[in-house]
Design a protein around this motif. Structure first.
Motif, PDB file in Angstrom:
ATOM      1  N   VAL A 247      66.227  15.540  61.280  1.00  0.00           N
ATOM      2  CA  VAL A 247      66.849  16.009  60.399  1.00  0.00           C
ATOM      3  C   VAL A 247      66.841  17.518  60.034  1.00  0.00           C
ATOM      4  N   ASN A 248      67.900  18.138  60.219  1.00  0.00           N
ATOM      5  CA  ASN A 248      68.001  19.610  60.239  1.00  0.00           C
ATOM      6  C   ASN A 248      68.444  20.300  58.986  1.00  0.00           C
ATOM      7  N   GLN A 249      68.179  21.487  58.813  1.00  0.00           N
ATOM      8  CA  GLN A 249      68.821  22.350  57.564  1.00  0.00           C
ATOM      9  C   GLN A 249      68.291  21.479  56.251  1.00  0.00           C
ATOM     10  N   VAL A 250      67.178  20.799  56.277  1.00  0.00           N
ATOM     11  CA  VAL A 250      66.350  20.436  54.898  1.00  0.00           C
ATOM     12  C   VAL A 250      66.275  21.554  53.944  1.00  0.00           C
ATOM     13  N   ARG A 251      66.849  21.226  52.645  1.00  0.00           N
ATOM     14  CA  ARG A 251      66.940  22.285  51.547  1.00  0.00           C
ATOM     15  C   ARG A 251      66.959  21.470  50.293  1.00  0.00           C
TER      16      ARG A 251
ATOM     17  N   THR B  46      64.319  10.924  76.470  1.00  0.00           N
ATOM     18  CA  THR B  46      64.487  10.782  74.987  1.00  0.00           C
ATOM     19  C   THR B  46      65.773  11.391  74.565  1.00  0.00           C
ATOM     20  N   VAL B  47      66.378  10.797  73.629  1.00  0.00           N
ATOM     21  CA  VAL B  47      67.627  11.171  72.922  1.00  0.00           C
ATOM     22  C   VAL B  47      67.135  11.588  71.433  1.00  0.00           C
ATOM     23  N   LEU B  48      67.499  12.974  71.111  1.00  0.00           N
ATOM     24  CA  LEU B  48      67.240  13.464  69.711  1.00  0.00           C
ATOM     25  C   LEU B  48      68.617  13.481  69.149  1.00  0.00           C
ATOM     26  N   CYS B  49      68.559  12.798  67.948  1.00  0.00           N
ATOM     27  CA  CYS B  49      69.948  12.704  67.249  1.00  0.00           C
ATOM     28  C   CYS B  49      69.776  13.567  66.269  1.00  0.00           C
ATOM     29  N   VAL B  50      70.495  14.623  66.172  1.00  0.00           N
ATOM     30  CA  VAL B  50      70.320  15.857  65.065  1.00  0.00           C
ATOM     31  C   VAL B  50      71.157  15.329  64.024  1.00  0.00           C
ATOM     32  N   SER B  51      70.811  15.285  62.843  1.00  0.00           N
ATOM     33  CA  SER B  51      71.642  15.312  61.610  1.00  0.00           C
ATOM     34  C   SER B  51      71.369  16.420  60.634  1.00  0.00           C
ATOM     35  N   GLY B  52      72.385  16.678  59.931  1.00  0.00           N
ATOM     36  CA  GLY B  52      72.312  17.447  58.972  1.00  0.00           C
ATOM     37  C   GLY B  52      71.774  17.200  57.544  1.00  0.00           C
ATOM     38  N   ALA B  53      71.300  17.703  56.411  1.00  0.00           N
ATOM     39  CA  ALA B  53      70.502  17.216  55.523  1.00  0.00           C
ATOM     40  C   ALA B  53      71.264  17.006  53.882  1.00  0.00           C
TER      41      ALA B  53
ATOM     42  N   ALA C   9      78.903  20.560  62.864  1.00  0.00           N
ATOM     43  CA  ALA C   9      77.612  21.513  62.925  1.00  0.00           C
ATOM     44  C   ALA C   9      76.367  21.312  62.158  1.00  0.00           C
ATOM     45  N   PRO C  10      75.889  20.111  62.676  1.00  0.00           N
ATOM     46  CA  PRO C  10      74.587  19.935  62.218  1.00  0.00           C
ATOM     47  C   PRO C  10      73.308  20.668  62.583  1.00  0.00           C
ATOM     48  N   GLY C  11      73.725  21.588  63.557  1.00  0.00           N
ATOM     49  CA  GLY C  11      72.617  22.656  64.222  1.00  0.00           C
ATOM     50  C   GLY C  11      72.123  22.074  65.347  1.00  0.00           C
ATOM     51  N   ARG C  12      72.892  21.227  66.132  1.00  0.00           N
ATOM     52  CA  ARG C  12      72.509  20.647  67.559  1.00  0.00           C
ATOM     53  C   ARG C  12      72.215  21.882  68.580  1.00  0.00           C
ATOM     54  N   THR C  13      72.858  22.757  68.543  1.00  0.00           N
ATOM     55  CA  THR C  13      72.618  23.954  69.645  1.00  0.00           C
ATOM     56  C   THR C  13      71.490  24.525  69.013  1.00  0.00           C
TER      57      THR C  13
END
Length: 438
Positions: A342-346, A307-314, A163-167
């Motif tokens: 990089v998603n969910q940066v905090r 383009t391929v976006l690789c979504v990663s958590g933080a 669940a890195p927030g891809r959707t």
């Protein structure tokens, strides 16, 4: 030695004449079996007694999957149609049959086409056998209202499990691109449980991508058909919903999904595909069976995408998963160069400046730069999920929404609105990575 050929041209009054002409010794072709339907043809192909198949467009239940299974069995395919029947010829080509001749062609010309097809090899479809085989050569006819050049861009949103927030990124990217006046199609191609329909409050029992893939397999998908299957969420945004249940994954054959993406290029300027995480290959199945490949759709989307976006958590766990996923992607599809988001940066999970620390870690362990950072905004995402709407509708001032707008502008290649540029802050902008010693 004569070429061993199967025929499946049932229901035609010229079938007996054609078979008799081909079976003459001077043509170098021997018809070893005359099949009455697709099931019999596939069963005969599995025996390994034939090298080529001659079939007609009106063969019942003939689709792209059947052509791919013949290819996996090592059987080259040549199509025959009635003279002047361009529609039937186009359908066969849409199913992946490269060589199509009129039935009144000279027997030696048909025999030559069969030999050339065998000599050229039968490329295996990505839905069966080795998942790294060549993509199916499907090119369905376009519609008059669509862009016949097929110049639209396909963006795959992919990432590791966890669940890195891809959707969230896929939905936000598509929504913001449409608000930037880019005609956008959002496709849910997650074979392990897509939730795009639920996120946007849409009926998940609609045919969606599965229906489009079935029409593509039958060679009947065009621009109007694709538009009928997609939800019109906004004036510039349409959505092809995914599978309502994960156990329905066999309905999404990669050959059909590849054809859907080709039609999407003609119908939309930007196609955003939310795809599954898994790239695993079942070595037991890849040797000598024609079993469907669950991860074949993901591999097909990743290789077909511009383009391929690789979504990663933080957080440290998510980053470790991303590092391993990027290494696996490089091994399976070495030609794909993903863009890391990089998603969910905090602050909290990573000490110090989270964006800088994450950028340095990714650079060190993957050799890739983190191109975009999206801040965590749980309150906004919860409100959007509860309402079944996009962030722009429920939280227009959210910093996450601002970051997604910037990402959409970068991916679509359009200027970002001035208000979005003024509101941008460092956590989701590009962060320079300082040089490190060896």
């Amino acid at each position: 030695m004569a070429l061993q050929v199967f025929t499946a041209v049932t229901g035609a009054d010229w079938e007996s004449v054609l078979v008799g002409a081909l079976d003459r010794a001077d043509h170098g072709v021997t018809v070893v079996r005359r099949c009455v339907d697709v099931s019999e043809l596939l069963a005969a192909a599995a025996t390994g007694t034939g090298q080529a198949a001659l079939l007609s467009a009106d063969l019942r239940r003939l689709d792209a999957d059947a052509v791919a299974r013949l290819a996996a069995a090592g059987v080259a395919v040549v199509g025959v149609v009635e003279p002047g029947d361009d529609r039937a010829a186009d359908r066969l080509r849409a199913l992946g049959v490269v060589r199509v001749l009129a039935v009144d062609a000279e027997p030696h010309a048909i025999a030559q086409a069969l030999r050339e097809a065998v000599a050229g090899g039968a490329p295996a479809g990505r839905d069966i056998a080795d998942p790294r085989a060549a993509l199916p050569a499907a090119d369905p006819p376009g519609s008059a209202d669509a862009d016949s050049s097929g110049s639209g861009q396909v963006v795959a949103v992919w990432g590791p499990t966890g669940a890195p927030g891809r959707t969230t990124v896929a939905v936000g990217l598509a929504d913001e691109a449409s608000r930037l006046d880019v005609r956008t199609l959002l496709v849910d191609a997650d074979v392990y449980g897509g939730v795009v329909a639920q996120v946007l409050g849409l009926l998940d029992e609609s045919p969606g991508l599965a229906g489009a893939a079935r029409q593509a397999a039958a060679g009947t998908l065009d621009g109007p058909a694709l538009a009928r299957l997609a939800w019109a969420v906004r004036p510039r945004l349409s959505v092809l919903t995914g599978l309502a249940r994960a156990d329905r994954w066999p309905e999404l054959r990669p050959s059909g999904v590849a054809a859907v993406l080709e039609e999407a290029r003609r119908s939309a300027a930007l196609t955003v595909v939310d795809c599954a995480f898994n790239l695993e290959q079942d070595e037991e199945l890849s040797f000598d069976t024609a079993a469907p490949r669950r991860n074949g759709v993901t591999l097909t989307v990743l290789e077909a995408a511009d383009t391929v976006l690789c979504v990663s958590g933080a957080d440290p766990v998510a980053l470790q998963r991303s590092i391993r996923a990027l290494a696996e992607l490089r091994e399976v599809l070495p030609g794909v160069e993903p863009v890391v988001v990089v998603n969910q940066v905090r602050r909290g999970p990573v000490p110090g400046d989270p964006a800088r620390e994450i950028a340095q870690a990714l650079e060190r362990f993957t050799g890739r730069e983190a191109a975009h950072f999206l801040p965590a905004d749980r309150r906004a995402t919860d409100a959007a999920l509860a309402a079944g709407r996009s962030l722009a509708e429920v939280a227009p001032g959210s910093p996450l929404r601002t970051g997604l707008r910037g990402l959409a502008a970068a991916v679509a290649g359009v200027p970002e609105p001035a208000a979005g540029r003024r509101g941008r802050v460092r956590p989701w902008s590009r962060v320079p990575v300082p040089a490190t010693g060896s």
